[in-house]
Design a protein around this motif. Structure first.
Motif, PDB file in Angstrom:
ATOM      1  N   MET A   1       0.816  -1.196   0.000  1.00 57.67           N
ATOM      2  CA  MET A   1       0.000   0.000   0.000  1.00 57.67           C
ATOM      3  C   MET A   1       0.857   1.256   0.000  1.00 57.67           C
ATOM      4  O   MET A   1       0.380   2.376   0.016  1.00 57.67           O
ATOM      5  CB  MET A   1      -0.910  -0.001   1.228  1.00 57.67           C
ATOM      6  CG  MET A   1      -1.993   1.052   1.207  1.00 57.67           C
ATOM      7  SD  MET A   1      -3.211   0.761   2.493  1.00 57.67           S
ATOM      8  CE  MET A   1      -2.218   0.959   3.971  1.00 57.67           C
ATOM      9  N   TYR A 247      -0.349   5.836   1.672  1.00 60.63           N
ATOM     10  CA  TYR A 247      -1.275   5.356   0.642  1.00 60.63           C
ATOM     11  C   TYR A 247      -0.669   5.602  -0.734  1.00 60.63           C
ATOM     12  O   TYR A 247      -0.243   6.712  -1.037  1.00 60.63           O
ATOM     13  CB  TYR A 247      -2.623   6.091   0.727  1.00 60.63           C
ATOM     14  CG  TYR A 247      -3.339   5.923   2.046  1.00 60.63           C
ATOM     15  CD1 TYR A 247      -3.956   4.716   2.381  1.00 60.63           C
ATOM     16  CD2 TYR A 247      -3.402   6.980   2.955  1.00 60.63           C
ATOM     17  CE1 TYR A 247      -4.602   4.562   3.584  1.00 60.63           C
ATOM     18  CE2 TYR A 247      -4.058   6.829   4.162  1.00 60.63           C
ATOM     19  CZ  TYR A 247      -4.658   5.623   4.478  1.00 60.63           C
ATOM     20  OH  TYR A 247      -5.308   5.473   5.668  1.00 60.63           O
ATOM     21  N   ALA A 251      -4.565   3.000  -3.676  1.00 61.65           N
ATOM     22  CA  ALA A 251      -5.305   3.077  -2.418  1.00 61.65           C
ATOM     23  C   ALA A 251      -6.103   4.375  -2.340  1.00 61.65           C
ATOM     24  O   ALA A 251      -7.255   4.390  -1.890  1.00 61.65           O
ATOM     25  CB  ALA A 251      -4.335   2.969  -1.238  1.00 61.65           C
ATOM     26  N   GLU A 313      -1.994  12.549   5.454  1.00 67.67           N
ATOM     27  CA  GLU A 313      -2.239  11.110   5.358  1.00 67.67           C
ATOM     28  C   GLU A 313      -2.689  10.557   6.707  1.00 67.67           C
ATOM     29  O   GLU A 313      -3.563   9.676   6.763  1.00 67.67           O
ATOM     30  CB  GLU A 313      -0.969  10.396   4.898  1.00 67.67           C
ATOM     31  CG  GLU A 313      -0.715  10.488   3.404  1.00 67.67           C
ATOM     32  CD  GLU A 313       0.490   9.674   2.975  1.00 67.67           C
ATOM     33  OE1 GLU A 313       0.471   9.128   1.864  1.00 67.67           O
ATOM     34  OE2 GLU A 313       1.458   9.593   3.760  1.00 67.67           O
ATOM     35  N   VAL A 327      -9.403  -0.455   2.420  1.00 66.37           N
ATOM     36  CA  VAL A 327      -8.329  -0.023   1.527  1.00 66.37           C
ATOM     37  C   VAL A 327      -7.497  -1.211   1.047  1.00 66.37           C
ATOM     38  O   VAL A 327      -6.973  -1.223  -0.035  1.00 66.37           O
ATOM     39  CB  VAL A 327      -7.413   1.002   2.230  1.00 66.37           C
ATOM     40  CG1 VAL A 327      -6.310   1.466   1.323  1.00 66.37           C
ATOM     41  CG2 VAL A 327      -8.214   2.186   2.723  1.00 66.37           C
TER      42      VAL A 327
END
Length: 327
Positions: A1, A247, A251, A313, A327
């Motif tokens: 990810m 991410y 994602a 984030e 996710v």
């Protein structure tokens, strides 16, 4: 990810860029290198000093410690880790304390230095409490020889005309002065040239100006610049890798496509913010690598944007968890 956005291996900075990043005048830096071996820059084939990101981080920490009372001889040989430990807990002075001293100004130009000496000040006592002209120069060679020892807050350059081929010289004078801010007084210049000048963080104002106006401008710039420039640059460790991406693009797309229960659609807005910061983080890193003359500015922009991206984030992660987004 996750994916990476690491800085280019071997990125180096010339001494002018290091002076802007650290707030250490080039002449002082050379003395520190010669007497105390604070850093050991590599040399280009042409003999130019080139500094690595770790050198910049060392110098930022050493300057903070010296500014807070440590002797340069005591901290010059400490490891980077020891410097970081020693600098922990150092408080940045409040803006009011930073600006308690008068603005120390040097002026270089054909007529402004003479005008300042000959025109009486309307309120001498109050003006001297705000602005002190510590160097008035009509000869550039004398200015270059003396300016590094003046401890300036502001440099004023008088230029009757400004053309493209003068911009590098003006930038060099600003770096050599060690002043965090530069004011250029000019008579004639194109809008494009003035724009390029201000893009190098030099404020341009058109002549004519009298001595009292110049004093007011200097005082206003000193107050407006409180807590900026090198003080902000020192908050970022350029030798440390940027925060890892939480991410990746895929994602972020999945989060944006999810149907949130929050009516304000915060996940969508946060995805847009993070994506924009990721894009600018990449852009500023590429500019840092491509434009050697602006390396200091783009190194700071890259580090600052990476930190801002990591903060947003973390906020997005909280929203993702609260919304139960897969996710």
């Amino acid at each position: 990810m996750t994916d990476t956005n690491a800085p280019a291996v071997g990125q180096t900075y010339r001494i002018g860029a290091v002076a802007r990043l650290t707030g250490i005048p080039p002449d002082t830096l050379r003395v520190w290198e010669r007497r105390y071996a604070v850093v050991t820059p590599v040399r280009s084939e042409a003999g130019t000093r080139l500094y690595h990101a770790e050198d910049v981080s060392r110098l930022n920490l050493i300057k903070r410690l010296v500014d807070n009372g440590d002797a340069i001889s005591h901290v010059a040989r400490l490891s980077l880790e020891h410097l970081r430990q020693r600098a922990q807990g150092l408080d940045t002075p409040a803006p009011a304390l930073q600006e308690a001293h008068p603005c120390r100004v040097a002026v270089l130009g054909p007529s402004l230095p003479v005008m300042i000496q000959t025109e009486p000040c309307r309120d001498q006592e109050q003006t001297e409490a705000q602005v002190q002209f510590v160097g008035l120069y009509t000869e550039e060679s004398v200015f270059r020889d003396q300016v590094g020892r003046l401890g300036l807050d502001l440099l004023v350059l008088e230029c009757p005309t400004i053309h493209d081929d003068q911009l590098r010289q003006l930038a060099d004078l600003a770096v050599r002065s060690g002043a965090p801010r530069t004011l250029v007084i000019y008579n004639y210049a194109s809008r494009e040239v003035v724009g390029r000048l201000e893009a190098q963080h030099m404020l341009a104002k058109r002549a004519p100006v009298n001595a009292d106006e110049l004093r007011r401008w200097c005082g206003a710039m000193h107050v407006a610049g409180s807590g900026s420039s090198a003080a902000l640059l020192a908050d970022f460790d350029l030798s440390a890798p940027p925060p890892a991406r939480l991410y990746d693009a895929a994602a972020l797309s999945r989060i944006a496509a999810a149907s949130p229960t929050v009516k304000c659609e915060c996940p969508h807005h946060l995805v847009q913010l993070v994506s924009s910061l990721v894009a600018f983080e990449t852009y500023s890193r590429e500019c840092e690598n491509r434009n050697a003359d602006d390396a200091a500015l783009h190194a700071f922009l890259h580090a600052a944007t990476a930190q801002a991206r990591a903060t947003m984030e973390a906020a997005l992660a909280r929203v993702v968890e609260a919304e139960g987004i897969d996710v």
